[in-house]
Design a protein around this motif. Sequence first.
Motif, PDB file in Angstrom:
ATOM      1  N   GLU A  39      69.482  48.129  43.853  1.00  9.70           N
ATOM      2  CA  GLU A  39      69.787  49.523  44.198  1.00  9.70           C
ATOM      3  C   GLU A  39      71.180  49.872  43.689  1.00  9.70           C
ATOM      4  O   GLU A  39      72.114  49.091  43.808  1.00  9.70           O
ATOM      5  CB  GLU A  39      69.708  49.744  45.720  1.00  9.70           C
ATOM      6  CG  GLU A  39      68.289  49.635  46.256  1.00  9.70           C
ATOM      7  CD  GLU A  39      68.131  50.232  47.660  1.00  9.70           C
ATOM      8  OE1 GLU A  39      69.075  50.890  48.152  1.00  9.70           O
ATOM      9  OE2 GLU A  39      67.059  50.027  48.247  1.00  9.70           O
ATOM     10  N   HIS A  70      66.591  45.737  48.005  1.00 15.96           N
ATOM     11  CA  HIS A  70      65.994  46.647  48.986  1.00 15.96           C
ATOM     12  C   HIS A  70      67.020  47.327  49.879  1.00 15.96           C
ATOM     13  O   HIS A  70      66.657  47.931  50.889  1.00 15.96           O
ATOM     14  CB  HIS A  70      64.991  45.892  49.869  1.00 15.96           C
ATOM     15  CG  HIS A  70      63.934  45.193  49.077  1.00 15.96           C
ATOM     16  ND1 HIS A  70      63.900  43.827  48.934  1.00 15.96           N
ATOM     17  CD2 HIS A  70      62.902  45.676  48.359  1.00 15.96           C
ATOM     18  CE1 HIS A  70      62.877  43.495  48.154  1.00 15.96           C
ATOM     19  NE2 HIS A  70      62.256  44.594  47.797  1.00 15.96           N
ATOM     20  N   HIS A  96      66.285  54.033  44.699  1.00 13.17           N
ATOM     21  CA  HIS A  96      65.141  53.247  45.162  1.00 13.17           C
ATOM     22  C   HIS A  96      64.442  52.739  43.902  1.00 13.17           C
ATOM     23  O   HIS A  96      63.589  53.439  43.359  1.00 13.17           O
ATOM     24  CB  HIS A  96      64.190  54.108  46.003  1.00 13.17           C
ATOM     25  CG  HIS A  96      64.706  54.444  47.359  1.00 13.17           C
ATOM     26  ND1 HIS A  96      64.031  55.274  48.234  1.00 13.17           N
ATOM     27  CD2 HIS A  96      65.823  54.034  48.006  1.00 13.17           C
ATOM     28  CE1 HIS A  96      64.729  55.380  49.358  1.00 13.17           C
ATOM     29  NE2 HIS A  96      65.819  54.647  49.245  1.00 13.17           N
ATOM     30  N   SER A 104      64.423  56.270  53.566  1.00 10.23           N
ATOM     31  CA  SER A 104      63.782  55.237  54.364  1.00 10.23           C
ATOM     32  C   SER A 104      64.337  55.297  55.787  1.00 10.23           C
ATOM     33  O   SER A 104      65.311  56.008  56.057  1.00 10.23           O
ATOM     34  CB  SER A 104      64.079  53.863  53.763  1.00 10.23           C
ATOM     35  OG  SER A 104      65.458  53.585  53.874  1.00 10.23           O
TER      36      SER A 104
END
Length: 165
Positions: A39, A70, A96, A104
């Motif tokens: 990321e 993540h 992402h 998220s």
Amino acid sequence: MKREGEQMAAFQGIIQPIWLKPSVQQELGKHLLTCYPHEACGILLGAAAAGGMYIDTYVPMHNVAPDPLHAFVPDPREWVKALYRNPAPVGLFHSHPSAEPRPSAADLSGLASLGPSFDVYLIGSPNSSEDSPLRLNGYYIVREQAAAGRERSSLREAPIYALLK
Ligand SMILES: [Zn+2]
């Protein structure tokens, strides 16, 4: 003279766009690709004006999250330096790499740690199209007074426009 209720209704009906300088759009795409599959993250500089929020500078940061595939955690030294900028940063970007550019659960819970100068939240994902390497979604950070004097933050989607000069 307008009554308060009418003004509220008018205000709630309009979501002002987020304007991006083309160079910012390019830099976001470049940083996303450079960091892939990790990321990417960084801060956005700019100012609010009539007609929306104007973003003219992107400051990329290193992602020091233990699981950068993540998650993102901006390098603390770069982050502290950014907070002392004058004017203060107005927004946050992160990518992402392998998911839709939608907030998220972790993104939403992280909003509370952003200072009050942060109004804009951008999330980018890689794009398979040749026109642009970036699929970008833009949001305004909305802060509401919740129970016991606590603040609750959420995101409200906004259109993103390219600023042509
Ligand atoms: Zn995220």
